[in-house]
Design a protein around this motif. Structure first.
Motif, short mmCIF file in Angstrom:
data_model
loop_
_atom_site.label_atom_id
_atom_site.label_comp_id
_atom_site.label_asym_id
_atom_site.label_seq_id
_atom_site.Cartn_x
_atom_site.Cartn_y
_atom_site.Cartn_z
N CYS A 102 12.75 19.01 49.23
CA CYS A 102 12.27 19.37 47.89
C CYS A 102 13.44 20.08 47.21
O CYS A 102 13.87 21.14 47.67
N ASP A 103 13.96 19.48 46.15
CA ASP A 103 15.14 20.02 45.47
C ASP A 103 16.28 20.26 46.46
O ASP A 103 16.90 21.32 46.46
N ASP A 104 16.54 19.30 47.33
CA ASP A 104 17.60 19.34 48.34
C ASP A 104 17.43 20.44 49.38
O ASP A 104 18.36 20.76 50.11
N ARG A 105 16.24 21.01 49.49
CA ARG A 105 15.94 22.01 50.52
C ARG A 105 15.06 21.35 51.58
O ARG A 105 14.04 20.73 51.25
N LEU A 106 15.44 21.49 52.85
CA LEU A 106 14.65 20.92 53.94
C LEU A 106 13.34 21.68 54.07
O LEU A 106 13.33 22.88 54.34
N VAL A 107 12.22 20.96 53.84
CA VAL A 107 10.90 21.60 53.91
C VAL A 107 10.01 20.98 54.97
O VAL A 107 8.91 21.47 55.23
N GLY A 108 10.47 19.89 55.59
CA GLY A 108 9.69 19.24 56.64
C GLY A 108 10.60 18.41 57.52
O GLY A 108 11.68 18.00 57.10
N PHE A 109 10.14 18.19 58.76
CA PHE A 109 10.96 17.45 59.71
C PHE A 109 10.09 16.89 60.81
O PHE A 109 9.12 17.51 61.24
N VAL A 110 10.45 15.71 61.29
CA VAL A 110 9.87 15.16 62.52
C VAL A 110 10.96 14.33 63.21
O VAL A 110 11.74 13.65 62.55
N ASN A 111 11.01 14.45 64.52
CA ASN A 111 11.98 13.72 65.34
C ASN A 111 11.24 12.66 66.15
O ASN A 111 10.16 12.92 66.67
N VAL A 112 11.84 11.48 66.26
CA VAL A 112 11.31 10.42 67.11
C VAL A 112 12.27 10.26 68.28
O VAL A 112 13.32 9.62 68.15
N ALA A 113 11.95 10.92 69.38
CA ALA A 113 12.73 10.78 70.60
C ALA A 113 12.31 9.47 71.27
O ALA A 113 11.28 8.90 70.93
N SER B 172 7.14 19.52 61.75
CA SER B 172 7.11 20.84 61.12
C SER B 172 7.14 20.71 59.60
O SER B 172 7.86 19.87 59.07
N VAL B 173 6.39 21.58 58.95
CA VAL B 173 6.44 21.69 57.49
C VAL B 173 6.49 23.18 57.17
O VAL B 173 5.76 23.99 57.77
N HIS B 174 7.35 23.55 56.24
CA HIS B 174 7.47 24.96 55.83
C HIS B 174 6.10 25.45 55.36
O HIS B 174 5.40 24.72 54.64
N PRO B 175 5.70 26.65 55.75
CA PRO B 175 4.37 27.17 55.37
C PRO B 175 4.09 27.12 53.87
O PRO B 175 2.95 26.90 53.46
N ASP B 176 5.11 27.31 53.04
CA ASP B 176 4.92 27.27 51.58
C ASP B 176 4.58 25.87 51.08
O ASP B 176 4.15 25.71 49.94
N MET B 177 4.81 24.86 51.92
CA MET B 177 4.64 23.47 51.50
C MET B 177 3.52 22.75 52.26
O MET B 177 3.32 21.55 52.08
N GLN B 178 2.82 23.47 53.12
CA GLN B 178 1.78 22.83 53.92
C GLN B 178 0.56 22.47 53.07
O GLN B 178 0.39 22.97 51.97
N ARG B 179 -0.27 21.57 53.62
CA ARG B 179 -1.51 21.11 52.99
C ARG B 179 -1.24 20.30 51.72
O ARG B 179 -2.03 20.31 50.78
N GLN B 180 -0.09 19.59 51.71
CA GLN B 180 0.26 18.74 50.57
C GLN B 180 0.49 17.29 51.01
O GLN B 180 0.97 16.48 50.23
N GLY B 181 0.20 16.99 52.28
CA GLY B 181 0.36 15.63 52.78
C GLY B 181 1.76 15.30 53.28
O GLY B 181 2.04 14.15 53.62
#
Length: 128
Positions: free
Chosen positions: A46-57, A70-79
């Motif tokens: 979001c605006d070049d700031r990492l706010v979510g991540f998932v790794n596929v090992a 993971s999703v930053h708490p400020d950005m959770q519950r937004q899909g």
């Protein structure tokens, strides 16, 4: 505006900051070696700031594994997590995986079920 990026190789400092915010007690790690061996990984920005991540090992064959969703708490519950997991599923399929596994705590059953995962029995040994 939210943008999902495939294989963005975020800086270790970005990942550690996100995981610390999302998980609370987090021990900083270097992710360069981990991500270089991943089948895929997705970063939500979001605006070049990492706010979510998932790794596929993966096992190098037909099994892939979702880790570190993971999703930053400020950005959770937004899909955001749902969008990342769905994209991770598509990428795993496109890149040759036949099975996608995920381990999660009981309170996340509804989330992963809604993403298409079905329950299975599995075993776990804590090594640390």
């Amino acid at each position: 505006m939210l943008e999902l990026r495939t294989d963005p190789f975020p800086a270790t400092s970005e990942l550690n900051a996100l995981f610390s915010a999302a998980w609370g007690s987090w021990h900083s790690r270097d992710f360069a070696a981990i991500l270089s061996r991943s089948l895929a990984h997705i970063g939500a920005y979001c605006d070049d700031r990492l706010v979510g991540f998932v790794n596929v090992a993966w096992d190098g064959g037909i099994h892939a594994f979702l880790v570190d969703t993971s999703v930053h708490p400020d950005m959770q519950r937004q899909g955001i997590a749902t969008r990342m997991v769905r994209l991770a599923t598509e990428l795993a399929r496109e890149r040759g995986a036949e099975w996608l596994h995920v381990n999660f705590e009981p309170h996340l059953t509804g989330f992963y079920s809604a993403c298409g995962f079905r329950p299975t029995e599995a075993g776990l040994i804590e090594l640390a």
